[in-house]
Write a protein that holds these residues in place. Sequence first.
Motif, short mmCIF file in Angstrom:
data_model
loop_
_atom_site.label_atom_id
_atom_site.label_comp_id
_atom_site.label_asym_id
_atom_site.label_seq_id
_atom_site.Cartn_x
_atom_site.Cartn_y
_atom_site.Cartn_z
N UNK A 74 13.53 8.05 -2.03
CA UNK A 74 12.60 7.00 -2.48
C UNK A 74 11.57 6.63 -1.40
N UNK A 75 11.86 7.03 -0.16
CA UNK A 75 11.02 6.57 0.96
C UNK A 75 9.58 7.04 0.85
N UNK A 76 9.39 8.29 0.39
CA UNK A 76 8.02 8.83 0.31
C UNK A 76 7.17 8.02 -0.67
N UNK A 77 7.70 7.76 -1.85
CA UNK A 77 6.93 6.97 -2.84
C UNK A 77 6.68 5.56 -2.32
N UNK A 78 7.66 5.01 -1.59
CA UNK A 78 7.49 3.66 -1.05
C UNK A 78 6.35 3.64 -0.02
N UNK A 79 6.24 4.73 0.74
CA UNK A 79 5.15 4.83 1.73
C UNK A 79 3.80 4.79 1.01
N UNK A 80 3.70 5.50 -0.12
CA UNK A 80 2.45 5.50 -0.88
C UNK A 80 2.18 4.10 -1.44
N UNK A 81 3.24 3.43 -1.93
CA UNK A 81 3.07 2.06 -2.46
C UNK A 81 2.48 1.14 -1.40
N UNK A 82 2.91 1.32 -0.16
CA UNK A 82 2.37 0.50 0.93
C UNK A 82 0.91 0.84 1.19
N UNK A 83 0.59 2.12 1.16
CA UNK A 83 -0.78 2.56 1.47
C UNK A 83 -1.79 2.13 0.40
N UNK A 84 -1.33 2.03 -0.86
CA UNK A 84 -2.28 1.63 -1.91
C UNK A 84 -2.25 0.13 -2.15
N UNK A 86 0.38 -2.11 -2.77
CA UNK A 86 1.36 -2.81 -3.61
C UNK A 86 2.40 -3.53 -2.75
N UNK A 87 2.55 -3.10 -1.52
CA UNK A 87 3.48 -3.73 -0.57
C UNK A 87 2.74 -3.87 0.76
N UNK B 124 -0.63 7.97 5.88
CA UNK B 124 -0.43 7.24 7.14
C UNK B 124 -1.34 6.06 7.35
N UNK B 125 -2.37 5.94 6.51
CA UNK B 125 -3.28 4.79 6.62
C UNK B 125 -3.49 4.19 5.23
N UNK B 126 -3.75 2.87 5.19
CA UNK B 126 -3.95 2.25 3.87
C UNK B 126 -5.28 2.66 3.25
N UNK B 127 -5.33 2.63 1.93
CA UNK B 127 -6.57 2.94 1.21
C UNK B 127 -7.43 1.69 1.11
#
Lengths: 110, 140
Positions: A74-84, A86-87, B124-127
């Motif tokens: 689940x960690x990879x999807x959570x990383x994306x959630x942070x980047x877009x 949502x977290x 690795x970086x936010x959008x």
Amino acid sequence: MNWFGFWLCLATLFIIGLGFVWVIRGERYFGYLWWPYVMGTGVLSILGSLFISNNWASALFGAFGASLIWGSTELKEQAVRGEIGWYPFRAKKILPPFVNVIKKWKAPSL
Amino acid sequence: MSVNINPVGLAAALATFFGVWLGHVSVRKIERETVNLWKPTLIALALSAGFGAASFLTSSLSLSAICGILSVTLFWDSFEFQRQQKRIKHGHAPANPNNLRHAKILAEYSEATSFDWLNRDPRGTPYSPAELESMKEGAK
């Protein structure tokens, strides 16, 4: 009447619920690249459960190990959630040993 | 010296992993395709009750563990159908325009989208808001 499954299911519910917390927090502070270590710890926990004679301890180690393996995927999807957005996103992460090797591997996501 | 192998932990591990995995995948798939969510919700609750009853009735610790854990994961899944629908409304999961319920959500909720935000690798970086907007526009 066998109450083992009932009490174990409550404990497992707690372990799975805890999974949500550590996946979110863990990814924020450490990043998703720790996934092989988390998965490996899960596998060791399950293997260890085979050699524990106490049924309760064995079952809890097994359920906890499975939750770690699931969380590692689940960690990879959570990383994306942070980047877009949502977290909360934390740029400064504590990276794992051999991070450059791990970066070459495809992170699992189920 | 002989080493006794205790299968209870492995049984609990397999039930936990597959219960969570299959639940996770099935809820997403079923919520995407089904118009009336009460049907899968009731089925999950009935299966949960069945596995729960079985966990009390078996004398085997491993079987009791497996049934108990599947009972609780199915109970969780029965609520996840509604939570998944909320994700669709907020655009946190892709809507299926061919599902009448989802089509209605797409018309009523401005954040709802058929675009899958999570179908990418972390960078690795936010959008930035502009990047997010162009990603969404590019998917249309």
